[in-house]
Design an enzyme around this catalytic site. Structure first.
Site, short mmCIF file in Angstrom:
data_model
loop_
_atom_site.label_atom_id
_atom_site.label_comp_id
_atom_site.label_asym_id
_atom_site.label_seq_id
_atom_site.Cartn_x
_atom_site.Cartn_y
_atom_site.Cartn_z
N GLY A 8 0.77 -1.24 0.00
CA GLY A 8 0.00 0.00 0.00
C GLY A 8 0.80 1.28 0.00
O GLY A 8 0.22 2.37 -0.07
N GLY A 25 3.33 -3.52 -4.45
CA GLY A 25 3.09 -3.60 -5.88
C GLY A 25 3.45 -2.29 -6.54
O GLY A 25 4.49 -2.13 -7.16
N ARG A 26 2.56 -1.30 -6.33
CA ARG A 26 2.74 0.02 -6.91
C ARG A 26 4.11 0.63 -6.60
O ARG A 26 4.75 1.23 -7.47
CB ARG A 26 1.63 0.94 -6.38
CG ARG A 26 1.63 2.34 -6.94
CD ARG A 26 0.74 3.26 -6.10
NE ARG A 26 -0.54 2.67 -5.76
CZ ARG A 26 -1.65 2.80 -6.49
NH1 ARG A 26 -1.61 3.50 -7.61
NH2 ARG A 26 -2.77 2.24 -6.11
N ARG A 43 -7.21 4.16 -14.89
CA ARG A 43 -7.10 4.79 -13.57
C ARG A 43 -7.72 6.19 -13.51
O ARG A 43 -8.45 6.49 -12.56
CB ARG A 43 -5.64 4.85 -13.12
CG ARG A 43 -5.01 3.49 -12.84
CD ARG A 43 -3.63 3.62 -12.19
NE ARG A 43 -3.72 4.17 -10.85
CZ ARG A 43 -3.33 5.39 -10.51
NH1 ARG A 43 -2.81 6.21 -11.41
NH2 ARG A 43 -3.46 5.80 -9.28
N TYR A 77 -10.69 5.98 -10.88
CA TYR A 77 -10.34 6.52 -9.57
C TYR A 77 -10.22 8.04 -9.53
O TYR A 77 -9.85 8.60 -8.52
CB TYR A 77 -8.98 5.97 -9.11
CG TYR A 77 -8.87 4.47 -9.00
CD1 TYR A 77 -9.79 3.74 -8.27
CD2 TYR A 77 -7.83 3.80 -9.62
CE1 TYR A 77 -9.68 2.36 -8.17
CE2 TYR A 77 -7.70 2.42 -9.52
CZ TYR A 77 -8.64 1.71 -8.79
OH TYR A 77 -8.51 0.35 -8.69
N CYS A 132 -16.30 6.04 -26.96
CA CYS A 132 -17.59 6.73 -26.87
C CYS A 132 -18.08 6.79 -25.42
O CYS A 132 -19.09 6.19 -25.06
CB CYS A 132 -18.61 6.01 -27.77
SG CYS A 132 -20.09 6.98 -28.05
#
Length: 416
Positions: A238, A274-275, A311, A315, A342
């Site tokens: 995180g 991860g990030r 993203r 988000y 679209c």
């Protein structure tokens, strides 16, 4: 290392992104091998004060080449599906360094994980305990488990990526943790070895991590009184990165914030980043197709879209967008960078000050996590190619999808 400008042109290591875009076409994901490696090694070094295992969160970037680079450094992997397990194995990952998280592990997933010998299942419900017990009994094994606990800590992040509050679907609620552990202890084919906690993603402060750790340590101490001795604590992942003006802790600041408590606890530490390892190791290259200035907004229509990078739409995430090669022929204006899908929600960035002409290349920065893995074929668009840069070399690590490949598994009804 990483992404820098050379004579005004954005580069990935020693490779010009302008050259890569022309050679491989766009949209194009480009990753820096050196950045991936350095991020992993920096995090590993930050926790050298204690026995630990980094388990890269496969959901953030699951390309086989990315996984292979990390596996060769000693990384383990945090997986949430049988498909991710298969990917890690195909990339040469060590199954004994895999932790299996996620809410919906199937019997087939559990069977395969036990057969290859993963490190641990992170369990999230009574029903899952029963399912793992059933499979382990059939195989004549003891399944290593930990419980993912929900400490009800506010991660102070976007609600869609917050996972540690009592209203979130993840983890064992804090008010039933002990009875759940006691129930698990009655199941003969389960080996209780740990406790797991993950409170959210893109955290930019250490305090939520510290608060969650304090609550989990209290749980560990209480479990000792119930006769349940654990071997490891999984502190989850995180840790955030800088997309705009965030000031997330460094790896050393993150580790040091928890060091006194972890050293006192004395258990092996698992973590699931991860990030923080992959995000800044990647960019998404896109080309400006058309310019549509209006009296109210200026729209730059590019060949990437929300199907390539969701993203911003999903988000409301802000991602830095830079010109690959600064355009000195026109004045800068405020542009909305949008795709051709679209949907009004199809945008990569809004009101960005850029000097643009049709044909220019743009780089969406920080695209190495939750980029390609969340892409789709919406509007029958083929997914982008992926490139790994290693110094002066650029390697194709995923071919671009062709239009014909989009329906190769579809079938027309019989005529008549």
């Amino acid at each position: 290392m990483g992404f820098t400008r050379v004579d005004g042109v954005l580069h990935a290591e020693q490779c010009s992104l302008d050259d890569l875009a022309q050679k491989f076409s766009t949209p194009l994901y480009v990753y820096s091998k050196a950045t991936l490696q350095q991020n992993y090694l920096d995090l590993d070094q930050a926790f050298d004060f204690i026995d630990h295992q980094i388990c890269f969160a496969v959901k953030s970037n699951s390309n086989l080449a990315v996984l292979r680079v990390l596996a060769k450094l000693g990384s383990g992997f945090d997986i949430v599906t049988g498909g991710e397990l298969a990917r890690v194995l195909a990339a040469g990952g060590d199954p004994s360094k895999i932790v299996f998280s996620g809410l919906g592990k199937t019997e087939a997933d559990i069977t395969k994980a036990l057969e290859v010998g993963i490190a641990c299942f992170n369990v999230e419900s009574y029903a899952e305990l029963d399912r793992i017990e059933k499979v382990a009994a059939r195989l004549g094994q003891q399944a290593p488990i930990s419980l993912r606990v929900n400490p009800d800590v506010d991660a102070k992040t976007h609600p869609y990526i917050s996972t540690g509050l009592k209203e979130n679907k993840f983890g064992i609620p804090s008010d039933v943790v002990f009875e759940t552990y006691q129930y698990a202890a009655t199941l003969p084919h389960l080996d209780i070895i740990g406790i797991d906690c993950h409170i959210g993603s893109q955290l930019t402060e250490t305090q939520p991590f510290e608060d969650a750790l304090d609550r989990v340590i209290q749980m560990i101490e209480h479990l000792k009184g119930l006769g349940i001795q654990l071997k490891h604590i999984d502190i989850g992942g995180g840790l955030g990165v800088r997309y705009q003006d965030e000031t997330p802790p460094s790896f050393s600041e993150y580790a040091n914030s928890m060091r006194p408590a972890l050293e006192k606890l004395g258990l092996k530490v698992y973590m699931e980043p991860g990030r923080s390892i992959s995000a800044l190791a990647g960019v998404l290259l896109t080309q400006v197709d058309l310019l549509k200035p209006t009296n109210h907004r200026n729209f730059a229509i590019v060949d990437a879209a929300m199907n390539d990078m969701i993203r911003p739409s999903l988000y409301e995430a802000w991602m830095d967008i830079q010109s690959v090669n600064h355009n000195t022929q026109v004045e800068s204006k405020s542009w909305d960078i949008v795709g051709a899908i679209c949907e009004t929600g199809d945008f990569l960035g809004k009101q960005r000050e850029l000097a643009l002409t049709a044909g220019d290349y743009l780089a969406v920065m920080g695209a190495g996590a939750y980029g390609f893995v969340m892409s789709s074929n919406y509007n029958s668009r083929g997914r982008a190619a992926e490139i790994m840069v290693d110094g002066e070399q650029a390697h194709v690590i995923r071919e671009r999808e062709t239009i014909e490949s989009l329906w190769e598994n579809e079938h027309l009804l019989p005529e008549g």
